[in-house]
Design a protein around this motif. Structure first.
Motif, PDB file in Angstrom:
ATOM      1  N   GLU A  60       0.791  -1.243  -0.047  1.00  0.00           N
ATOM      2  CA  GLU A  60      -0.008  -0.020  -0.211  1.00  0.00           C
ATOM      3  C   GLU A  60       0.798   1.290   0.188  1.00  0.00           C
ATOM      4  O   GLU A  60       0.626   2.239  -0.676  1.00  0.00           O
ATOM      5  CB  GLU A  60      -1.037  -0.065   1.220  1.00  0.00           C
ATOM      6  CG  GLU A  60      -2.055   0.760   1.232  1.00  0.00           C
ATOM      7  CD  GLU A  60      -3.045   0.853   0.100  1.00  0.00           C
ATOM      8  OE1 GLU A  60      -2.937  -0.153  -0.481  1.00  0.00           O
ATOM      9  OE2 GLU A  60      -4.151   1.526   0.150  1.00  0.00           O
ATOM     10  N   SER A  61       1.770   1.247   0.815  1.00  0.00           N
ATOM     11  CA  SER A  61       2.683   2.429   0.895  1.00  0.00           C
ATOM     12  C   SER A  61       3.681   2.536  -0.481  1.00  0.00           C
ATOM     13  O   SER A  61       4.162   3.506  -0.702  1.00  0.00           O
ATOM     14  CB  SER A  61       3.508   2.455   2.118  1.00  0.00           C
ATOM     15  OG  SER A  61       4.386   1.357   2.242  1.00  0.00           O
ATOM     16  N   LYS A  62       4.261   1.386  -0.667  1.00  0.00           N
ATOM     17  CA  LYS A  62       5.156   1.494  -1.775  1.00  0.00           C
ATOM     18  C   LYS A  62       4.587   1.400  -3.193  1.00  0.00           C
ATOM     19  O   LYS A  62       5.440   1.371  -4.233  1.00  0.00           O
ATOM     20  CB  LYS A  62       6.205   0.488  -1.683  1.00  0.00           C
ATOM     21  CG  LYS A  62       7.124   0.666  -0.415  1.00  0.00           C
ATOM     22  CD  LYS A  62       8.178  -0.485  -0.284  1.00  0.00           C
ATOM     23  CE  LYS A  62       8.967  -0.224   1.156  1.00  0.00           C
ATOM     24  NZ  LYS A  62      10.016  -1.529   1.245  1.00  0.00           N
ATOM     25  N   GLY A  63       3.479   0.706  -3.377  1.00  0.00           N
ATOM     26  CA  GLY A  63       2.910   0.479  -4.736  1.00  0.00           C
ATOM     27  C   GLY A  63       3.671  -0.783  -5.295  1.00  0.00           C
ATOM     28  O   GLY A  63       4.498  -1.342  -4.630  1.00  0.00           O
ATOM     29  N   TYR A  64       3.091  -1.389  -6.447  1.00  0.00           N
ATOM     30  CA  TYR A  64       3.581  -2.487  -7.010  1.00  0.00           C
ATOM     31  C   TYR A  64       5.024  -2.403  -7.730  1.00  0.00           C
ATOM     32  O   TYR A  64       5.723  -3.448  -7.921  1.00  0.00           O
ATOM     33  CB  TYR A  64       2.460  -3.061  -7.853  1.00  0.00           C
ATOM     34  CG  TYR A  64       1.535  -3.581  -7.208  1.00  0.00           C
ATOM     35  CD1 TYR A  64       1.485  -4.687  -6.333  1.00  0.00           C
ATOM     36  CD2 TYR A  64       0.133  -2.990  -7.483  1.00  0.00           C
ATOM     37  CE1 TYR A  64       0.250  -5.067  -5.660  1.00  0.00           C
ATOM     38  CE2 TYR A  64      -0.936  -3.424  -6.770  1.00  0.00           C
ATOM     39  CZ  TYR A  64      -1.005  -4.548  -5.828  1.00  0.00           C
ATOM     40  OH  TYR A  64      -1.977  -4.902  -5.220  1.00  0.00           O
ATOM     41  N   ALA A  65       5.201  -1.021  -7.886  1.00  0.00           N
ATOM     42  CA  ALA A  65       6.443  -0.881  -8.773  1.00  0.00           C
ATOM     43  C   ALA A  65       7.844  -1.267  -8.225  1.00  0.00           C
ATOM     44  O   ALA A  65       8.670  -1.776  -8.782  1.00  0.00           O
ATOM     45  CB  ALA A  65       6.453   0.547  -8.962  1.00  0.00           C
ATOM     46  N   TRP A  66       7.813  -1.500  -6.794  1.00  0.00           N
ATOM     47  CA  TRP A  66       9.080  -2.050  -6.128  1.00  0.00           C
ATOM     48  C   TRP A  66       9.257  -3.466  -6.472  1.00  0.00           C
ATOM     49  O   TRP A  66      10.372  -3.719  -6.213  1.00  0.00           O
ATOM     50  CB  TRP A  66       9.098  -1.536  -4.818  1.00  0.00           C
ATOM     51  CG  TRP A  66       8.078  -2.063  -3.903  1.00  0.00           C
ATOM     52  CD1 TRP A  66       7.000  -1.794  -3.729  1.00  0.00           C
ATOM     53  CD2 TRP A  66       8.463  -3.186  -3.178  1.00  0.00           C
ATOM     54  NE1 TRP A  66       6.287  -2.706  -2.666  1.00  0.00           N
ATOM     55  CE2 TRP A  66       7.192  -3.403  -2.396  1.00  0.00           C
ATOM     56  CE3 TRP A  66       9.241  -3.955  -2.684  1.00  0.00           C
ATOM     57  CZ2 TRP A  66       7.027  -4.634  -1.505  1.00  0.00           C
ATOM     58  CZ3 TRP A  66       9.113  -5.003  -1.792  1.00  0.00           C
ATOM     59  CH2 TRP A  66       8.143  -5.314  -1.252  1.00  0.00           C
ATOM     60  N   LEU A  67       8.335  -3.945  -6.862  1.00  0.00           N
ATOM     61  CA  LEU A  67       8.521  -5.537  -7.240  1.00  0.00           C
ATOM     62  C   LEU A  67       8.681  -5.636  -8.646  1.00  0.00           C
ATOM     63  O   LEU A  67       8.826  -6.762  -8.920  1.00  0.00           O
ATOM     64  CB  LEU A  67       7.368  -6.154  -6.615  1.00  0.00           C
ATOM     65  CG  LEU A  67       7.002  -6.241  -5.131  1.00  0.00           C
ATOM     66  CD1 LEU A  67       5.717  -6.852  -5.045  1.00  0.00           C
ATOM     67  CD2 LEU A  67       8.156  -7.127  -4.790  1.00  0.00           C
ATOM     68  N   ALA A  68       8.634  -4.611  -9.280  1.00  0.00           N
ATOM     69  CA  ALA A  68       8.890  -4.709 -10.743  1.00  0.00           C
ATOM     70  C   ALA A  68      10.193  -5.547 -11.264  1.00  0.00           C
ATOM     71  O   ALA A  68      10.070  -6.350 -12.274  1.00  0.00           O
ATOM     72  CB  ALA A  68       9.037  -3.354 -11.557  1.00  0.00           C
TER      73      ALA A  68
END
Lengths: 442, 250
Positions: B237-245
């Protein structure tokens, strides 16, 4: 004059023996009617597919068959099963002839007059003439003309001013076919005086062979403020032909609600013609067709708004199997003076097979400017998402489809207020769907 | 209860699931989160056996049985239930007839005798009360003219009635306002049971404030790229999904 169709000669030939017919009495009205019908037939012949209203109806199939005019049945016929839980005044026809012995005439309440036409011709020909004057025989087409020529019995029902008939009148049209296929030609005349109220059920069925031809003409007059609920259940034999021509005239503030169920028969056609002649008349036509493989269900309606402030609605639905065919040809005509007319027309069809065919032609002809009219037609198949939804709840695929088919026709059947009729229709549809689903599964 | 091994699936020939692994034990609640187009709904539909979703590789084992050859209704009989993202309307289909048919088929599969009319009505009434469903809705055609919230509530109601072993809630929170979300979540929480597992497919962490999961998985690019406990949901929720890209690409 057109080239005489071979069948025309054959049918005209049938008239040669009219001397022995019970209705051949000195009725000037009758003779005039027959002369006009004969002239129509000789001049116009039988319709073919070049005529728009017969375009999708294979008349040749009917004409190729060798029907003979039915004679009065001389043996007592086992009365057909009554609808469970229906308390009615029953009138029975066998092969188009009124069977007074099997009917409940004595119990009729005050203000309700019922006459078998052949008997009336013998006992009170002047009354018959009066009735025929009130209902001028409409020659709509070759088949109504043929009807007029051949018909020698029928029924006249009259409900007096303000009389509310306490129970439905149920007419059972029973075909008893022997080796020779017969054509039955009953004439039905129903007249409701001002403010009268009636529920009328017509059931068509058969025993014995399923090959015969019902050719029915029904004329209905509703005086001001009269109200008629008319249920028609067509459960004809698998090989049977059925043609009904219904001509309805409505005066001011009268109400007609018709529900036609085409449940079985090789070739079923209902022609329904409505004249809304008085201000504020209300007309409602609904119907359901279950069309099995190789069958034809044919609905033609013409609703003419001739007076201002009338409302009409049509809702016809069909389910088709195998190579079944459905024709819907609906016309609403609003005359120039018929302001404030309201008309809705719907025809929705569900194809349960790739070989089924629907020809749907809803039409509006509007000559007035202050009207509210709409029409619509759909042809579709079962929705895959809906089938999936039901299956995902554990319902097997056949039952899922059956529930959706039942749901599809619910908008027609649920409007049927007469519980025994609704229950009967639902049972008939239920078993037809069971047969359909098991044949689809194979 | 459920073991998914190296699952590959296509929709219209396009690969969507590309080697998905997931194990769910009895009584566990697993949340599956992920960006749009990750394959979340595809997973839900593949599990239910819906047409149009082709499994091209891998295995699914449910309660010791190979799930893949089974029809949609056979999976339901085994105890699988899909609460749909977009419940369809079934105009003219009587709710009571539908529920009675569904329940008797599922009970029959469980080896239980069908309920008589009185017991059935009683059960329907009690279940509606339990999940806070207006019983008047059950007198109408299935989902016909229901609001978005009513449709979702009706899904939970059906789940409560059919008592599945594994319930898959596909974006049950989508289109719900906060009150409806609370009511639906309360219904789900009442159905928590040591013998019943759930998969909660959701886009947002919001639903997980109400239905607390035991495990959270991130589905991206057709595979589970990260698993953890409920704290993973907050992190997303805080970091978004992008950090798992990076893990998606890997």
């Amino acid at each position: 004059m057109k080239t005489a169709h071979p069948s025309l000669q054959r049918y005209l030939g049938m008239l040669e023996d009219t001397a022995s017919r019970p209705w051949t009495v000195d009725s000037t009205g009758l003779e005039a009617m027959r002369a006009a019908a004969r002239a129509h037939l000789l001049q116009q012949g039988f319709p073919d597919r070049k005529q728009e209203v017969w375009r999708y109806t294979p008349v040749d199939r009917l004409l190729a068959l060798n029907f003979v005019a039915a004679a009065p049945h001389d043996q007592a016929v086992a009365a057909p099963q009554a609808l469970p839980e229906l308390d009615s005044y029953r009138l029975v026809f066998v092969n188009g002839f009124f069977d007074a012995a099997a009917s409940h005439l004595q119990a009729l309440p005050a203000g309700v007059t019922v006459h078998g036409l052949a008997a009336l011709a013998r006992s009170q020909p002047q009354v018959l003439d009066g009735a025929l004057r009130d209902f001028p025989a409409p020659t709509v087409n070759a088949f109504t003309a043929m009807h007029t020529l051949l018909s020698s019995d029928g029924i006249y029902i009259h409900v007096a001013d303000g009389v509310h008939v306490d129970k439905p009148i149920e007419i059972i049209h029973h075909a008893v076919a022997g080796d020779q296929a017969v054509t039955s030609v009953p004439r039905i005349m129903v007249s409701l005086a001002a403010g009268a109220r009636l529920t009328w059920i017509e059931r068509f069925g058969h025993s014995g062979r399923s090959f015969y031809f019902q050719n029915v003409v029904a004329q209905i007059d509703l005086a001001a403020g009269a109200s008629l609920d008319h249920y028609r259940l067509l459960e004809e034999g698998n090989e049977a032909f059925h043609l009904s021509s219904i001509q309805l005239r409505q005066q001011g503030n009268s109400s007609y609600r018709g529900l036609s169920m085409h449940l079985g028969g090789s070739w079923l056609r209902s022609d329904i013609q409505v004249d809304l002649d008085g201000e504020g008349a209300r007309n409602q036509l609904a119907g359901f067709s279950f069309v099995d493989h190789g069958q034809l269900s044919d609905i033609h309606t013409q609703v003419r708004h001739n007076a201002p402030g009338c409302t009409s609605s049509e809702n016809f639905r069909s389910l088709l199997l195998g190579a079944g065919r459905m024709v819907f040809d609906g016309l609403v005509r609003v005359a120039p003076d018929a302001q404030r007319s309201e008309a809705v027309m719907r025809n929705d069809n569900m194809l349960l097979s790739e070989n089924a065919e629907v020809d749907s032609k809803p039409q509006l002809q509007i000559f007035a400017d202050d009207v509210k009219c709409s029409h619509g037609a759909t042809v579709g198949q079962l929705d895959a998402d809906q089938v999936f939804y039901l299956r995902s709840r554990g319902i097997d695929i056949g039952m899922a489809k059956k529930l959706l088919c039942q749901g599809f026709i619910a908008s027609v059947v649920d409007d049927c207020e007469l519980q025994p009729v609704r229950a009967h229709a639902l049972r008939a549809i239920d078993s037809a769907l069971d047969r359909a689903m098991s044949s689809m599964a194979n | 209860m459920l073991k998914i091994h190296d699952l590959h699936a296509t929709v219209d020939g396009t690969p969507i699931l590309k080697g998905l692994n997931l194990e769910i034990g009895a009584g566990e609640i697993h949340a599956i989160m992920g960006p749009n187009g990750a394959g979340k709904s595809t997973l839900a539909n593949v599990l239910s056996g819906r047409d149009g979703y082709s499994v091209t590789g891998g295995q699914i084992n449910f309660l010791g049985r190979d799930l893949l050859p089974l029809s949609v209704e056979e999976r339901a009989h085994l105890g699988l239930f899909l609460a749909m993202q977009y419940p369809v309307e079934l105009p003219g289909v009587n709710n009571m007839v539908f529920l009675k048919e569904a329940l008797s088929r599922v009970m029959q599969a469980r080896g239980q005798a069908p309920l008589d009319a009185v017991a059935f009505m009683k059960l329907v009434g009690e279940t509606a009360k339990k999940v806070n469903l207006d019983p008047a809705l059950l007198k109408r055609s299935v989902n016909a003219g229901f609001s978005g919230g009513e449709k979702k509530r009706n899904e939970i109601f059906q789940m409560a009635l059919l008592q599945p072993r594994l319930a898959i809630l596909d974006e049950t929170d989508s289109g719900l306002d906060i009150d409806a979300l609370r009511i639906v979540s309360d219904g789900v929480n009442k159905l928590r049971d040591p013998g019943r597992s759930m998969i909660i497919v959701t886009h947002y962490q919001r639903l997980l404030d109400y239905i607390e999961p035991d495990f959270v998985h991130v589905l991206a690019g057709g595979r589970i790229v990260r698993s953890g406990d409920k704290s993973l949901a907050r992190e997303l929720e805080s970091k978004g999904y992008a950090w798992l890209a990076g893990e998606v690409a890997a």
